[in-house]
Design a protein around this motif. Structure first.
Motif, PDB file in Angstrom:
ATOM      1  N   MET A   1       4.866   0.220  -1.283  1.00  0.00           N
ATOM      2  CA  MET A   1       4.756  -0.812  -0.132  1.00  0.00           C
ATOM      3  C   MET A   1       3.729  -0.090   0.955  1.00  0.00           C
ATOM      4  SD  MET A   1       7.269  -2.991   1.892  1.00  0.00           S
ATOM      5  CE  MET A   1       8.024  -2.116   2.850  1.00  0.00           C
ATOM      6  N   LEU A   2       2.838  -0.627   1.049  1.00  0.00           N
ATOM      7  CA  LEU A   2       2.170  -0.300   2.386  1.00  0.00           C
ATOM      8  C   LEU A   2       2.456  -0.856   3.558  1.00  0.00           C
ATOM      9  CD1 LEU A   2      -0.428   1.661   2.825  1.00  0.00           C
ATOM     10  CD2 LEU A   2      -1.939  -0.410   2.744  1.00  0.00           C
ATOM     11  N   LEU A   3       2.575  -2.012   3.568  1.00  0.00           N
ATOM     12  CA  LEU A   3       2.933  -2.718   5.082  1.00  0.00           C
ATOM     13  C   LEU A   3       3.941  -3.939   4.628  1.00  0.00           C
ATOM     14  CD1 LEU A   3       2.355  -3.159   7.928  1.00  0.00           C
ATOM     15  CD2 LEU A   3       0.418  -4.602   7.251  1.00  0.00           C
ATOM     16  N   ASN A   4       4.901  -3.992   5.379  1.00  0.00           N
ATOM     17  CA  ASN A   4       5.750  -5.105   5.806  1.00  0.00           C
ATOM     18  C   ASN A   4       5.242  -6.061   6.605  1.00  0.00           C
ATOM     19  OD1 ASN A   4       7.645  -7.237   6.257  1.00  0.00           O
ATOM     20  ND2 ASN A   4       9.369  -5.822   6.040  1.00  0.00           N
ATOM     21  N   LEU A   5       4.896  -7.353   6.225  1.00  0.00           N
ATOM     22  CA  LEU A   5       3.989  -8.380   6.901  1.00  0.00           C
ATOM     23  C   LEU A   5       4.960  -9.096   8.086  1.00  0.00           C
ATOM     24  CD1 LEU A   5       1.963  -9.727   4.388  1.00  0.00           C
ATOM     25  CD2 LEU A   5       1.437  -8.060   5.810  1.00  0.00           C
ATOM     26  N   ARG A   6       6.174  -8.720   8.110  1.00  0.00           N
ATOM     27  CA  ARG A   6       6.933  -9.281   9.467  1.00  0.00           C
ATOM     28  C   ARG A   6       6.313  -9.074  10.672  1.00  0.00           C
ATOM     29  NH1 ARG A   6      11.534 -11.686   8.940  1.00  0.00           N
ATOM     30  NH2 ARG A   6      12.231 -10.498   6.947  1.00  0.00           N
ATOM     31  N   VAL A  13      -3.381  -8.771   9.515  1.00  0.00           N
ATOM     32  CA  VAL A  13      -3.568  -8.967   7.863  1.00  0.00           C
ATOM     33  C   VAL A  13      -4.920  -9.087   7.279  1.00  0.00           C
ATOM     34  CG1 VAL A  13      -2.433  -9.766   5.612  1.00  0.00           C
ATOM     35  CG2 VAL A  13      -0.992  -9.309   7.891  1.00  0.00           C
ATOM     36  N   ASP A  14      -5.635 -10.124   7.812  1.00  0.00           N
ATOM     37  CA  ASP A  14      -7.077 -10.355   7.151  1.00  0.00           C
ATOM     38  C   ASP A  14      -8.024  -9.224   7.226  1.00  0.00           C
ATOM     39  OD1 ASP A  14      -6.422 -12.715   6.419  1.00  0.00           O
ATOM     40  OD2 ASP A  14      -7.077 -13.773   8.138  1.00  0.00           O
ATOM     41  N   ALA A  15      -7.834  -8.521   8.515  1.00  0.00           N
ATOM     42  CA  ALA A  15      -8.776  -7.456   8.764  1.00  0.00           C
ATOM     43  C   ALA A  15      -8.480  -6.034   7.886  1.00  0.00           C
ATOM     44  CB  ALA A  15      -8.501  -6.897  10.242  1.00  0.00           C
ATOM     45  N   LEU A  16      -6.862  -5.909   7.428  1.00  0.00           N
ATOM     46  CA  LEU A  16      -6.348  -4.774   6.628  1.00  0.00           C
ATOM     47  C   LEU A  16      -6.955  -5.251   5.070  1.00  0.00           C
ATOM     48  CD1 LEU A  16      -4.764  -2.439   6.176  1.00  0.00           C
ATOM     49  CD2 LEU A  16      -2.885  -3.803   5.826  1.00  0.00           C
ATOM     50  N   ARG A  17      -6.954  -6.383   4.717  1.00  0.00           N
ATOM     51  CA  ARG A  17      -7.609  -6.590   3.399  1.00  0.00           C
ATOM     52  C   ARG A  17      -8.898  -6.271   3.088  1.00  0.00           C
ATOM     53  NH1 ARG A  17      -5.032 -12.182   4.533  1.00  0.00           N
ATOM     54  NH2 ARG A  17      -2.976 -12.142   3.855  1.00  0.00           N
ATOM     55  N   ARG A  18      -9.559  -6.718   4.343  1.00  0.00           N
ATOM     56  CA  ARG A  18     -11.100  -6.475   4.290  1.00  0.00           C
ATOM     57  C   ARG A  18     -11.166  -4.828   4.368  1.00  0.00           C
ATOM     58  NH1 ARG A  18     -11.290 -10.629   8.118  1.00  0.00           N
ATOM     59  NH2 ARG A  18     -11.520  -9.086   9.642  1.00  0.00           N
ATOM     60  N   ALA A  19     -10.560  -4.101   5.121  1.00  0.00           N
ATOM     61  CA  ALA A  19     -10.631  -2.483   5.018  1.00  0.00           C
ATOM     62  C   ALA A  19     -10.112  -1.890   3.538  1.00  0.00           C
ATOM     63  CB  ALA A  19      -9.571  -1.846   6.110  1.00  0.00           C
ATOM     64  N   LEU A  20      -9.336  -2.611   3.058  1.00  0.00           N
ATOM     65  CA  LEU A  20      -8.807  -1.935   1.696  1.00  0.00           C
ATOM     66  C   LEU A  20      -9.811  -2.427   0.785  1.00  0.00           C
ATOM     67  CD1 LEU A  20      -4.841  -2.886   1.759  1.00  0.00           C
ATOM     68  CD2 LEU A  20      -5.922  -0.550   1.963  1.00  0.00           C
ATOM     69  N   GLU A  21     -10.406  -3.689   0.796  1.00  0.00           N
ATOM     70  CA  GLU A  21     -11.425  -4.132  -0.222  1.00  0.00           C
ATOM     71  C   GLU A  21     -12.793  -3.160  -0.107  1.00  0.00           C
ATOM     72  OE1 GLU A  21     -11.464  -8.087   0.378  1.00  0.00           O
ATOM     73  OE2 GLU A  21      -9.676  -8.553  -0.497  1.00  0.00           O
ATOM     74  N   ASP A  46      -1.548   1.322  -7.999  1.00  0.00           N
ATOM     75  CA  ASP A  46      -1.549   2.599  -8.718  1.00  0.00           C
ATOM     76  C   ASP A  46      -0.669   3.567  -7.633  1.00  0.00           C
ATOM     77  OD1 ASP A  46      -1.795   4.973 -10.053  1.00  0.00           O
ATOM     78  OD2 ASP A  46      -4.163   4.724  -9.994  1.00  0.00           O
ATOM     79  N   GLU A  47       0.002   4.021  -7.964  1.00  0.00           N
ATOM     80  CA  GLU A  47       0.989   5.189  -7.101  1.00  0.00           C
ATOM     81  C   GLU A  47      -0.010   6.384  -6.811  1.00  0.00           C
ATOM     82  OE1 GLU A  47       4.914   7.010  -8.082  1.00  0.00           O
ATOM     83  OE2 GLU A  47       5.399   5.130  -8.965  1.00  0.00           O
ATOM     84  N   THR A  48      -0.872   6.669  -7.614  1.00  0.00           N
ATOM     85  CA  THR A  48      -1.714   7.973  -7.324  1.00  0.00           C
ATOM     86  C   THR A  48      -2.541   7.698  -6.279  1.00  0.00           C
ATOM     87  OG1 THR A  48      -3.146   7.207  -8.989  1.00  0.00           O
ATOM     88  CG2 THR A  48      -1.529   8.839  -9.653  1.00  0.00           C
ATOM     89  N   GLU A  49      -2.969   6.195  -5.794  1.00  0.00           N
ATOM     90  CA  GLU A  49      -3.965   5.851  -5.034  1.00  0.00           C
ATOM     91  C   GLU A  49      -3.132   5.643  -3.513  1.00  0.00           C
ATOM     92  OE1 GLU A  49      -6.456   2.911  -5.425  1.00  0.00           O
ATOM     93  OE2 GLU A  49      -7.686   3.820  -6.895  1.00  0.00           O
ATOM     94  N   TYR A  50      -1.810   6.069  -3.571  1.00  0.00           N
ATOM     95  CA  TYR A  50      -1.167   5.687  -2.195  1.00  0.00           C
ATOM     96  C   TYR A  50      -1.423   6.417  -0.888  1.00  0.00           C
ATOM     97  CZ  TYR A  50       2.762   4.802   1.006  1.00  0.00           C
ATOM     98  OH  TYR A  50       3.172   4.365   2.308  1.00  0.00           O
ATOM     99  N   SER A  51      -1.554   7.642  -1.441  1.00  0.00           N
ATOM    100  CA  SER A  51      -2.085   8.519  -0.252  1.00  0.00           C
ATOM    101  C   SER A  51      -3.320   8.130   0.565  1.00  0.00           C
ATOM    102  CB  SER A  51      -2.119  10.102  -0.428  1.00  0.00           C
ATOM    103  OG  SER A  51      -2.969  10.113  -1.500  1.00  0.00           O
TER     104      SER A  51
END
Length: 111
Positions: A1-6, A13-21, A46-51
């Motif tokens: 889990m990268l982020l809990n959205l509470r 959240v939209d800005a984070l999605r764009r950054a990850l994409e 993928d667990e190997t991409e977590y860092s």
């Protein structure tokens, strides 16, 4: 889990999605539960991409916080007074009245 959205605003959240994409991080989201028990979350596939994803997230948070601080500058008292002088004077008078009402019993005890 990268982020809990509470309590995370939709805009963030939209800005984070764009950054990850933009960094081509493969992620998925779990939606919030119907009764509000779970607020939803963003997970890395993928667990190997977590860092690498965590690095993207930390850079995103630094940039987002810096942008949010500069975009939401709070006006000074003088600026606020110039914009709405009657409202500021009314609030000051109301505060003085409340202080007098609160202190009245104490003043009566001294007499």
């Amino acid at each position: 889990m990268l982020l809990n959205l509470r309590d995370v605003p939709d805009e963030e959240v939209d800005a984070l999605r764009r950054a990850l994409e933009a960094e081509q991080v493969d992620y998925y989201e779990l939606p919030p539960s119907a009764f509000g028990i779970s607020a939803g979350s963003i997970w890395i596939r993928d667990e190997t991409e977590y860092s690498r994803a965590r690095g993207v997230f930390e850079r995103f948070q630094d940039d987002y916080a810096r942008t949010a601080r500069t975009a939401r500058a709070v006006p000074s008292f003088v600026e606020h007074f110039r914009a709405e002088p009657l409202r500021v004077i009314g609030h000051i008078l109301a505060a003085i009245l409340i202080l007098l009402l609160i202190s009245w019993p104490i003043l009566e005890l001294w007499n």
